[in-house]
Design a protein around this motif. Structure first.
Motif, PDB file in Angstrom:
ATOM      1  N   VAL A  85     -32.285 -35.305  51.787  1.00  0.00           N
ATOM      2  CA  VAL A  85     -32.125 -36.192  52.938  1.00  0.00           C
ATOM      3  C   VAL A  85     -30.837 -35.818  53.646  1.00  0.00           C
ATOM      4  CG1 VAL A  85     -31.779 -38.563  53.712  1.00  0.00           C
ATOM      5  CG2 VAL A  85     -33.419 -38.081  51.900  1.00  0.00           C
ATOM      6  N   LEU A  86     -30.959 -35.441  54.934  1.00  0.00           N
ATOM      7  CA  LEU A  86     -29.809 -35.087  55.749  1.00  0.00           C
ATOM      8  C   LEU A  86     -29.362 -36.324  56.519  1.00  0.00           C
ATOM      9  CD1 LEU A  86     -31.165 -31.718  57.195  1.00  0.00           C
ATOM     10  CD2 LEU A  86     -29.682 -32.028  55.202  1.00  0.00           C
ATOM     11  N   PRO A  87     -28.111 -36.757  56.357  1.00  0.00           N
ATOM     12  CA  PRO A  87     -27.655 -37.941  57.097  1.00  0.00           C
ATOM     13  C   PRO A  87     -27.449 -37.647  58.575  1.00  0.00           C
ATOM     14  CG  PRO A  87     -25.886 -37.034  55.749  1.00  0.00           C
ATOM     15  CD  PRO A  87     -27.117 -36.244  55.421  1.00  0.00           C
ATOM     16  N   GLU A  88     -27.452 -38.675  59.362  1.00  0.00           N
ATOM     17  CA  GLU A  88     -27.209 -38.561  60.800  1.00  0.00           C
ATOM     18  C   GLU A  88     -25.864 -37.869  61.055  1.00  0.00           C
ATOM     19  OE1 GLU A  88     -26.166 -41.674  64.448  1.00  0.00           O
ATOM     20  OE2 GLU A  88     -27.255 -42.346  62.675  1.00  0.00           O
ATOM     21  N   GLY A  89     -25.860 -36.877  61.981  1.00  0.00           N
ATOM     22  CA  GLY A  89     -24.628 -36.204  62.372  1.00  0.00           C
ATOM     23  C   GLY A  89     -24.021 -35.307  61.309  1.00  0.00           C
ATOM     24  N   VAL A  90     -24.778 -34.915  60.299  1.00  0.00           N
ATOM     25  CA  VAL A  90     -24.247 -34.098  59.210  1.00  0.00           C
ATOM     26  C   VAL A  90     -23.745 -32.761  59.757  1.00  0.00           C
ATOM     27  CG1 VAL A  90     -26.529 -33.154  58.641  1.00  0.00           C
ATOM     28  CG2 VAL A  90     -24.717 -33.186  56.901  1.00  0.00           C
ATOM     29  N   SER A  91     -22.595 -32.325  59.265  1.00  0.00           N
ATOM     30  CA  SER A  91     -21.995 -31.072  59.734  1.00  0.00           C
ATOM     31  C   SER A  91     -22.659 -29.870  59.072  1.00  0.00           C
ATOM     32  CB  SER A  91     -20.502 -31.054  59.429  1.00  0.00           C
ATOM     33  OG  SER A  91     -20.282 -30.991  58.020  1.00  0.00           O
ATOM     34  N   ASN A  92     -22.430 -28.680  59.669  1.00  0.00           N
ATOM     35  CA  ASN A  92     -22.944 -27.443  59.078  1.00  0.00           C
ATOM     36  C   ASN A  92     -22.405 -27.259  57.659  1.00  0.00           C
ATOM     37  OD1 ASN A  92     -23.444 -25.006  61.753  1.00  0.00           O
ATOM     38  ND2 ASN A  92     -23.917 -27.178  61.704  1.00  0.00           N
ATOM     39  N   ARG A  93     -21.121 -27.548  57.488  1.00  0.00           N
ATOM     40  CA  ARG A  93     -20.505 -27.391  56.166  1.00  0.00           C
ATOM     41  C   ARG A  93     -21.181 -28.282  55.127  1.00  0.00           C
ATOM     42  NH1 ARG A  93     -14.573 -29.691  55.685  1.00  0.00           N
ATOM     43  NH2 ARG A  93     -15.818 -31.570  55.993  1.00  0.00           N
ATOM     44  N   ASP A  94     -21.417 -29.532  55.501  1.00  0.00           N
ATOM     45  CA  ASP A  94     -22.002 -30.469  54.542  1.00  0.00           C
ATOM     46  C   ASP A  94     -23.474 -30.178  54.271  1.00  0.00           C
ATOM     47  OD1 ASP A  94     -19.575 -31.680  54.290  1.00  0.00           O
ATOM     48  OD2 ASP A  94     -20.020 -33.335  55.660  1.00  0.00           O
ATOM     49  N   ILE A  95     -24.164 -29.608  55.255  1.00  0.00           N
ATOM     50  CA  ILE A  95     -25.560 -29.214  55.032  1.00  0.00           C
ATOM     51  C   ILE A  95     -25.627 -28.145  53.947  1.00  0.00           C
ATOM     52  CG2 ILE A  95     -27.529 -27.984  56.021  1.00  0.00           C
ATOM     53  CD1 ILE A  95     -26.979 -29.430  58.651  1.00  0.00           C
ATOM     54  N   LEU A  96     -24.798 -27.100  54.085  1.00  0.00           N
ATOM     55  CA  LEU A  96     -24.817 -26.028  53.094  1.00  0.00           C
ATOM     56  C   LEU A  96     -24.431 -26.561  51.712  1.00  0.00           C
ATOM     57  CD1 LEU A  96     -25.190 -23.044  52.456  1.00  0.00           C
ATOM     58  CD2 LEU A  96     -22.751 -22.708  52.965  1.00  0.00           C
ATOM     59  N   ALA A  97     -23.398 -27.402  51.664  1.00  0.00           N
ATOM     60  CA  ALA A  97     -22.959 -27.957  50.376  1.00  0.00           C
ATOM     61  C   ALA A  97     -24.073 -28.763  49.722  1.00  0.00           C
ATOM     62  CB  ALA A  97     -21.723 -28.816  50.580  1.00  0.00           C
ATOM     63  N   LEU A  98     -24.811 -29.531  50.533  1.00  0.00           N
ATOM     64  CA  LEU A  98     -25.904 -30.338  49.992  1.00  0.00           C
ATOM     65  C   LEU A  98     -27.012 -29.450  49.433  1.00  0.00           C
ATOM     66  CD1 LEU A  98     -27.234 -33.131  49.593  1.00  0.00           C
ATOM     67  CD2 LEU A  98     -28.178 -32.907  51.898  1.00  0.00           C
ATOM     68  N   GLY A 102     -28.083 -29.162  44.781  1.00  0.00           N
ATOM     69  CA  GLY A 102     -29.262 -29.567  44.015  1.00  0.00           C
ATOM     70  C   GLY A 102     -29.449 -31.061  43.924  1.00  0.00           C
ATOM     71  N   LYS A 103     -28.699 -31.824  44.747  1.00  0.00           N
ATOM     72  CA  LYS A 103     -28.829 -33.289  44.738  1.00  0.00           C
ATOM     73  C   LYS A 103     -30.053 -33.690  45.558  1.00  0.00           C
ATOM     74  CE  LYS A 103     -23.884 -34.115  44.093  1.00  0.00           C
ATOM     75  NZ  LYS A 103     -22.630 -34.668  44.692  1.00  0.00           N
ATOM     76  N   THR A 104     -31.195 -33.438  44.976  1.00  0.00           N
ATOM     77  CA  THR A 104     -32.457 -33.661  45.669  1.00  0.00           C
ATOM     78  C   THR A 104     -32.910 -35.113  45.546  1.00  0.00           C
ATOM     79  OG1 THR A 104     -33.641 -32.989  43.688  1.00  0.00           O
ATOM     80  CG2 THR A 104     -33.209 -31.285  45.322  1.00  0.00           C
ATOM     81  N   VAL A 105     -33.860 -35.476  46.384  1.00  0.00           N
ATOM     82  CA  VAL A 105     -34.460 -36.806  46.329  1.00  0.00           C
ATOM     83  C   VAL A 105     -35.371 -36.869  45.110  1.00  0.00           C
ATOM     84  CG1 VAL A 105     -35.974 -38.450  47.490  1.00  0.00           C
ATOM     85  CG2 VAL A 105     -34.376 -37.061  48.827  1.00  0.00           C
ATOM     86  N   ASN A 106     -35.176 -37.869  44.294  1.00  0.00           N
ATOM     87  CA  ASN A 106     -36.054 -38.076  43.137  1.00  0.00           C
ATOM     88  C   ASN A 106     -37.017 -39.223  43.413  1.00  0.00           C
ATOM     89  OD1 ASN A 106     -35.283 -36.082  41.286  1.00  0.00           O
ATOM     90  ND2 ASN A 106     -33.510 -37.254  40.643  1.00  0.00           N
ATOM     91  N   HIS A 107     -38.299 -38.968  43.233  1.00  0.00           N
ATOM     92  CA  HIS A 107     -39.324 -39.993  43.339  1.00  0.00           C
ATOM     93  C   HIS A 107     -39.677 -40.439  41.916  1.00  0.00           C
ATOM     94  CE1 HIS A 107     -39.963 -38.936  47.593  1.00  0.00           C
ATOM     95  NE2 HIS A 107     -39.735 -37.701  47.177  1.00  0.00           N
ATOM     96  N   LEU A 108     -40.306 -41.576  41.807  1.00  0.00           N
ATOM     97  CA  LEU A 108     -40.648 -42.103  40.487  1.00  0.00           C
ATOM     98  C   LEU A 108     -42.156 -42.327  40.364  1.00  0.00           C
ATOM     99  CD1 LEU A 108     -37.870 -44.812  39.927  1.00  0.00           C
ATOM    100  CD2 LEU A 108     -38.012 -42.571  38.842  1.00  0.00           C
ATOM    101  N   VAL A 109     -42.693 -41.968  39.222  1.00  0.00           N
ATOM    102  CA  VAL A 109     -44.054 -42.346  38.866  1.00  0.00           C
ATOM    103  C   VAL A 109     -43.942 -43.196  37.604  1.00  0.00           C
ATOM    104  CG1 VAL A 109     -44.423 -40.185  37.578  1.00  0.00           C
ATOM    105  CG2 VAL A 109     -46.383 -41.565  38.290  1.00  0.00           C
ATOM    106  N   THR A 110     -44.559 -44.376  37.645  1.00  0.00           N
ATOM    107  CA  THR A 110     -44.416 -45.340  36.548  1.00  0.00           C
ATOM    108  C   THR A 110     -45.700 -45.438  35.739  1.00  0.00           C
ATOM    109  OG1 THR A 110     -42.777 -46.623  37.762  1.00  0.00           O
ATOM    110  CG2 THR A 110     -43.922 -47.748  35.963  1.00  0.00           C
ATOM    111  N   ILE A 111     -45.547 -45.335  34.431  1.00  0.00           N
ATOM    112  CA  ILE A 111     -46.660 -45.520  33.496  1.00  0.00           C
ATOM    113  C   ILE A 111     -46.399 -46.824  32.750  1.00  0.00           C
ATOM    114  CG2 ILE A 111     -47.966 -44.555  31.576  1.00  0.00           C
ATOM    115  CD1 ILE A 111     -48.039 -42.906  34.207  1.00  0.00           C
ATOM    116  N   PRO A 112     -47.163 -47.875  33.014  1.00  0.00           N
ATOM    117  CA  PRO A 112     -46.937 -49.156  32.330  1.00  0.00           C
ATOM    118  C   PRO A 112     -47.303 -49.076  30.846  1.00  0.00           C
ATOM    119  CG  PRO A 112     -48.310 -49.417  34.302  1.00  0.00           C
ATOM    120  CD  PRO A 112     -48.244 -47.958  33.997  1.00  0.00           C
ATOM    121  N   GLU A 113     -46.703 -49.955  30.064  1.00  0.00           N
ATOM    122  CA  GLU A 113     -47.046 -50.042  28.644  1.00  0.00           C
ATOM    123  C   GLU A 113     -48.528 -50.376  28.496  1.00  0.00           C
ATOM    124  OE1 GLU A 113     -44.427 -53.030  27.178  1.00  0.00           O
ATOM    125  OE2 GLU A 113     -42.808 -51.604  26.787  1.00  0.00           O
ATOM    126  N   GLY A 114     -49.183 -49.659  27.609  1.00  0.00           N
ATOM    127  CA  GLY A 114     -50.593 -49.935  27.342  1.00  0.00           C
ATOM    128  C   GLY A 114     -51.565 -49.259  28.291  1.00  0.00           C
TER     129      GLY A 114
END
Length: 324
Positions: A85-98, A102-114
């Motif tokens: 996720v790139l924030p609004e107004g992100v600089s070139n430097r911060d884009i490359l650093a991001l 490897g600080k990627t967006v993590n999604h979740l899949v949930t498996i309920p008990e049972g």
């Protein structure tokens, strides 16, 4: 003439300084992105190809100028695959650093008990952010929990984490098992835990339910667990109707109304509390339990006491209009 030469030199130096300042400013200044945006970097992507994506996205003004600044001013660490996720107004430097972090967006899949494995499979296959296919996992091999994944990750990789979590937790719990438990192998523990899981949704009751079933197994009584009737019919999915008399008497590898001992295998994927309950059951003399009308169960040591509790339960159901 000398003055002219000095003037030209000064102009050249001033121009070079302005270019340098602009070059540096363009690296750290606020970028053109007007609102947060998401970019997905595929495995094997190069910085050049990703820069073209960034320009199309409106995160940088020019892929060429971004690459030149990155080569001179940025780190030479590789960019990492994933969703960012790139924030609004992100600089070139911060884009490359991001992208290098490897600080990627993590999604979740949930498996309920049972949840039975057939529904685990359906949940994974219905997730459009995952790729590839997987077979229906072995029943009882998945540890119910919420699992993080990256967009574009394979279903096989996510399932492998779920199964590794189960094998790891079972090994840990088995090492802490009680001395006089009736189950003799981790596989038997998962089978009984899956029954306990399906019999009560109240975590505090699970050690008592496990104790009841341990008493039954030890004395050679049938477990008589309704969920074991349903499993061969639906593979663990809700039955959607009342159990038929023919199904109660059906002889198969799972129906504990027609056999003594444990069924062939698990009937669901049990959670941690059910596994723990089976490996360290409550000390109880109870052999029976029935619903108490309040979401839990009432336990009995004798058949006479149990029959009285069953009659009370039927009175509650009649008062509710559930039976005549």
């Amino acid at each position: 003439m000398r003055r002219v030469g000095c003037l030209v030199l000064l102009v050249a130096l001033a121009t070079l300084a302005l270019i340098s300042v602009d070059f540096l400013h363009g690296w750290t200044a606020q970028g053109p992105l007007e609102r947060p945006a998401t970019i997905v970097v595929a495995e094997g992507s190069t910085l050049r190809g990703t820069a073209r994506q960034l320009e199309k996205l409106g995160a940088i003004r020019s892929d060429g100028s971004f690459l030149r600044r990155a080569r001179v001013l940025g780190s030479d660490a590789p960019i990492k695959a994933g969703e960012y996720v790139l924030p609004e107004g992100v600089s070139n430097r911060d884009i490359l650093a991001l992208l290098q972090s490897g600080k990627t967006v993590n999604h979740l899949v949930t498996i309920p008990e049972g949840m039975p494995s057939i529904l685990v499979h359906e949940r994974l296959m219905a997730n459009k952010e995952l790729t590839g296919t997987v077979p229906v996992p072995a029943e009882g091999s998945v540890l119910p929990d919420s699992y993080a994944y990256k967009k574009g990750e394979t279903r096989a990789a996510v399932l492998a984490r779920m199964q590794k979590a189960m094998s790891g937790y079972l090994a840990q719990a088995w090492a802490k098992r009680g001395k006089d438990i009736v189950v003799k192998t981790p596989e038997q523990a998962i089978t009984l835990a899956s029954i306990v899981e399906k019999e009560t949704a109240i975590a505090a009751e699970r050690p008592i339910v496990a104790g009841v079933y341990q008493n039954r197994l030890r004395t050679g009584m049938m477990l008589q667990a309704d969920p074991t009737i349903i499993y061969p019919i639906t593979k663990g999915k809700p039955l959607g109707r009342r159990i038929r008399r023919s199904e109660i008497t059906a002889v198969n590898d799972y129906n504990t109304y027609a056999m003594t001992g444990l069924p062939k295998g698990p009937i669901a994927n049990p959670g941690r509390t059910s596994i723990d309950a089976v490996l360290n059951p409550a000390a109880t003399k109870a052999l029976y339990f029935v619903a108490d009308g309040k979401g839990g169960h009432i336990f009995a040591n004798t058949l006479e006491e149990h029959n009285r509790n069953v009659r009370d339960w039927f009175k509650i159901r009649r008062a509710r209009g559930e039976i005549e």
